[in-house]
Design an enzyme around this catalytic site. Structure first.
Site, PDB file in Angstrom:
ATOM      1  N   ASP A   1       0.849  -1.197   0.000  1.00 36.97           N
ATOM      2  CA  ASP A   1       0.000   0.000   0.000  1.00 36.97           C
ATOM      3  C   ASP A   1       0.888   1.250   0.000  1.00 36.97           C
ATOM      4  OD1 ASP A   1      -2.982   0.973   0.659  1.00 36.97           O
ATOM      5  OD2 ASP A   1      -1.560   2.246   1.749  1.00 36.97           O
TER       6      ASP A   1
ATOM      7  N   TYR B   1       3.138   9.788  -0.494  1.00 38.77           N
ATOM      8  CA  TYR B   1       4.265   9.261   0.283  1.00 38.77           C
ATOM      9  C   TYR B   1       5.600   9.450  -0.445  1.00 38.77           C
ATOM     10  CZ  TYR B   1       0.351   6.606   2.426  1.00 38.77           C
ATOM     11  OH  TYR B   1      -0.842   6.216   2.996  1.00 38.77           O
TER      12      TYR B   1
ATOM     13  N   LYS C   1      -2.549   5.920  -4.488  1.00 34.38           N
ATOM     14  CA  LYS C   1      -3.642   6.858  -4.198  1.00 34.38           C
ATOM     15  C   LYS C   1      -3.419   8.192  -4.878  1.00 34.38           C
ATOM     16  CE  LYS C   1      -3.614   4.729   0.398  1.00 34.38           C
ATOM     17  NZ  LYS C   1      -2.190   4.588   0.754  1.00 34.38           N
TER      18      LYS C   1
ATOM     19  N   HIS D   1      -7.361   9.679  -2.167  1.00 30.66           N
ATOM     20  CA  HIS D   1      -6.729   9.605  -0.835  1.00 30.66           C
ATOM     21  C   HIS D   1      -7.580  10.260   0.251  1.00 30.66           C
ATOM     22  CE1 HIS D   1      -2.406   9.150   0.905  1.00 30.66           C
ATOM     23  NE2 HIS D   1      -3.295   8.951   1.856  1.00 30.66           N
TER      24      HIS D   1
HETATM   25  N1  LIG Z   1      -5.281   6.432   3.573  1.00 28.89           N
HETATM   26  C1  LIG Z   1      -4.733   7.134   4.515  1.00 28.89           C
HETATM   27  O1  LIG Z   1      -5.063   8.310   4.727  1.00 28.89           O
HETATM   28  C2  LIG Z   1      -3.670   6.500   5.369  1.00 28.89           C
HETATM   29  C3  LIG Z   1      -3.211   7.161   6.518  1.00 28.89           C
HETATM   30  C4  LIG Z   1      -2.240   6.530   7.308  1.00 28.89           C
HETATM   31  C5  LIG Z   1      -1.752   5.266   6.934  1.00 28.89           C
HETATM   32  N2  LIG Z   1      -2.201   4.671   5.785  1.00 28.89           N
HETATM   33  C6  LIG Z   1      -1.692   3.341   5.360  1.00 28.89           C
HETATM   34  O2  LIG Z   1      -1.752   2.442   6.458  1.00 28.89           O
HETATM   35  C7  LIG Z   1      -0.443   1.905   6.677  1.00 28.89           C
HETATM   36  C8  LIG Z   1      -0.243   1.566   8.137  1.00 28.89           C
HETATM   37  O3  LIG Z   1      -0.494   2.703   8.956  1.00 28.89           O
HETATM   38  P1  LIG Z   1       0.645   3.522   9.718  1.00 28.89           P
HETATM   39  O4  LIG Z   1       1.930   3.334   9.003  1.00 28.89           O
HETATM   40  O5  LIG Z   1       0.158   4.907   9.909  1.00 28.89           O
HETATM   41  O6  LIG Z   1       0.676   2.888  11.168  1.00 28.89           O
HETATM   42  P2  LIG Z   1       0.719   1.441  11.822  1.00 28.89           P
HETATM   43  O7  LIG Z   1       0.961   0.385  10.816  1.00 28.89           O
HETATM   44  O8  LIG Z   1      -0.471   1.352  12.722  1.00 28.89           O
HETATM   45  O9  LIG Z   1       2.000   1.578  12.776  1.00 28.89           O
HETATM   46  C9  LIG Z   1       3.304   1.777  12.285  1.00 28.89           C
HETATM   47  C10 LIG Z   1       4.214   2.090  13.469  1.00 28.89           C
HETATM   48  O10 LIG Z   1       4.186   1.025  14.413  1.00 28.89           O
HETATM   49  C11 LIG Z   1       5.478   0.454  14.554  1.00 28.89           C
HETATM   50  N3  LIG Z   1       5.306  -1.001  14.520  1.00 28.89           N
HETATM   51  C12 LIG Z   1       4.957  -1.768  13.448  1.00 28.89           C
HETATM   52  N4  LIG Z   1       4.856  -3.055  13.782  1.00 28.89           N
HETATM   53  C13 LIG Z   1       5.129  -3.128  15.112  1.00 28.89           C
HETATM   54  C14 LIG Z   1       5.201  -4.201  16.023  1.00 28.89           C
HETATM   55  N5  LIG Z   1       4.958  -5.446  15.642  1.00 28.89           N
HETATM   56  N6  LIG Z   1       5.510  -3.915  17.333  1.00 28.89           N
HETATM   57  C15 LIG Z   1       5.755  -2.649  17.724  1.00 28.89           C
HETATM   58  N7  LIG Z   1       5.703  -1.584  16.882  1.00 28.89           N
HETATM   59  C16 LIG Z   1       5.406  -1.832  15.586  1.00 28.89           C
HETATM   60  C17 LIG Z   1       6.313   0.967  13.390  1.00 28.89           C
HETATM   61  O11 LIG Z   1       7.657   1.158  13.783  1.00 28.89           O
HETATM   62  P3  LIG Z   1       8.942   0.806  12.871  1.00 28.89           P
HETATM   63  O12 LIG Z   1       8.627   1.094  11.445  1.00 28.89           O
HETATM   64  O13 LIG Z   1       9.986   1.736  13.436  1.00 28.89           O
HETATM   65  O14 LIG Z   1       9.271  -0.644  13.129  1.00 28.89           O
HETATM   66  C18 LIG Z   1       5.657   2.304  13.108  1.00 28.89           C
HETATM   67  O15 LIG Z   1       6.151   3.297  13.987  1.00 28.89           O
HETATM   68  C19 LIG Z   1       0.481   3.012   6.152  1.00 28.89           C
HETATM   69  O16 LIG Z   1       1.812   2.581   5.975  1.00 28.89           O
HETATM   70  C20 LIG Z   1      -0.240   3.400   4.892  1.00 28.89           C
HETATM   71  O17 LIG Z   1       0.004   2.437   3.889  1.00 28.89           O
HETATM   72  C21 LIG Z   1      -3.156   5.275   5.021  1.00 28.89           C
END
Ligand SMILES: NC(=O)c1ccc[n+]([C@@H]2O[C@H](COP(=O)([O-])OP(=O)(O)OC[C@H]3O[C@@H](n4cnc5c(N)ncnc54)[C@H](OP(=O)(O)O)[C@@H]3O)[C@@H](O)[C@H]2O)c1
Length: 280
Positions: A47, A52, A77, A110
């Site tokens: 994704d 990004y 997106k 998005h």
């Molecule tokens: N459509 C939208 O508006 C929108 C908005 C936000 C996100 N997204 C999508 O959703 C995806 C995921 O959301 P997100 O990146 O915001 O947050 P997330 O996946 O909820 O959390 C990512 C964070 O958690 C840490 N982490 C990951 N796995 C872990 C584990 N097993 N144990 C402890 N910490 C862990 C990562 O650290 P490290 O990387 O340092 O390991 C990073 O800081 C994004 O990458 C993007 O593709 C979309």
């Protein structure tokens, strides 16, 4: 070896792996390596987004993976500056060029940007329909759309979005939008599935994790899976990328799922879609 990640079927018949890898906030120069690692571990769904600035790294990793293109599901997106009809068509062309993997599996609007002067997400969605008819994308959808936004698309457009990607985690269960999606054949994708780490010390989640001998992140991601949503946790840490993929050899009880759902506080980590108006 193929992974045990289940496929879900979108409303146009296209299959999507229920678990993927998110690349938000991965710096562009690290995205190729991060994506390549995820693909080696077994992820087959990535994704990304024009916003990004790392579509190029995703594309490179996909091309160099040695995995057949048809086995990898790539989402990107439409960025917030490209909501006008012609701009959206052009932006999709740019995404195709930068990704350089032949076609896009899923392309999303998005943000709805309902308060930006001169913008109308209905016009943007009509451009998405044109993009879909062009045949270089397998499915189109939206992100951060609330029920009133979806109602306008239903009234004024012809294609029902295949996906609505919204913020969902134990502190924001977003039930109203999820229920709308389910009722209208729209798959819900849960972004920030572990609230960027913010739910991992929750005592309810920690207690369940201790009992099932898994980490709080695995329990939270498994909760999403059992609720039927699509997730793509982000990590640049190899051990976590592996951990987040190991979700299909244990189960939560219905009571666990209900207890985690009951943690809802309507607490967002990201912007409110009704007011978010940032245009680059
Ligand atoms: N459509 C939208 O508006 C929108 C908005 C936000 C996100 N997204 C999508 O959703 C995806 C995921 O959301 P997100 O990146 O915001 O947050 P997330 O996946 O909820 O959390 C990512 C964070 O958690 C840490 N982490 C990951 N796995 C872990 C584990 N097993 N144990 C402890 N910490 C862990 C990562 O650290 P490290 O990387 O340092 O390991 C990073 O800081 C994004 O990458 C993007 O593709 C979309």
């Amino acid at each position: 070896m193929t992974s045990a990640v289940p496929d879900l079927t979108l409303n146009n018949g296209v299959s999507i792996p229920q678990l993927g890898f998110g690349v938000f906030q991965i710096p562009p120069d690290q995205t190729k390596d991060a994506t390549a690692l995820a693909l080696r571990i077994g992820y087959r769904h990535i994704d990304t987004a024009e916003m990004y600035r790392n579509e190029g790294g995703v594309g490179e990793a996909v091309r160099e993976s040695g995995i057949d293109r048809s086995e990898i599901f790539v989402t990107s997106k439409l960025n917030n500056g490209a909501h006008a009809y012609d701009d959206a068509i052009a932006a999709f062309g740019e995404t195709l060029k930068v990704l350089d993997v032949g076609y896009v599996d899923l392309f999303l609007v998005h943000w709805p940007l309902p308060t930006v002067p001169g913008y109308d997400y209905v016009e943007t969605w009509k451009a998405m329909e044109e993009i879909y008819r062009g045949g270089r994308v397998r499915a189109i959808g939206v992100s951060n759309f609330q029920t009133n936004h979806l109602n306008r698309l239903a009234a004024e457009c012809s294609i029902v979005p295949a996906v609505n990607q919204i913020e969902v985690h134990p502190y924001l269960t977003n039930e109203t939008v999820r229920a709308y999606d389910a009722e209208h054949g729209i798959a819900t994708e849960a972004w920030s599935p572990i609230a960027q780490g913010g739910v991992l010390e929750d005592p309810t989640i920690v207690a369940i994790a201790d009992r099932v001998q898994r980490t709080p992140a695995q329990v939270t991601l498994r909760w999403h899976i059992q609720r039927g949503d699509i997730v793509f946790p982000k990590s640049v840490t190899e051990a976590r990328v592996r951990e987040n993929f190991a979700l299909f050899d244990f189960e939560l009880t219905d009571g666990d799922v209900a207890a985690i759902s009951a943690l809802n506080r309507d607490e967002r980590t990201g912007p409110d879609p009704d007011t978010f108006a940032r245009v680059p």
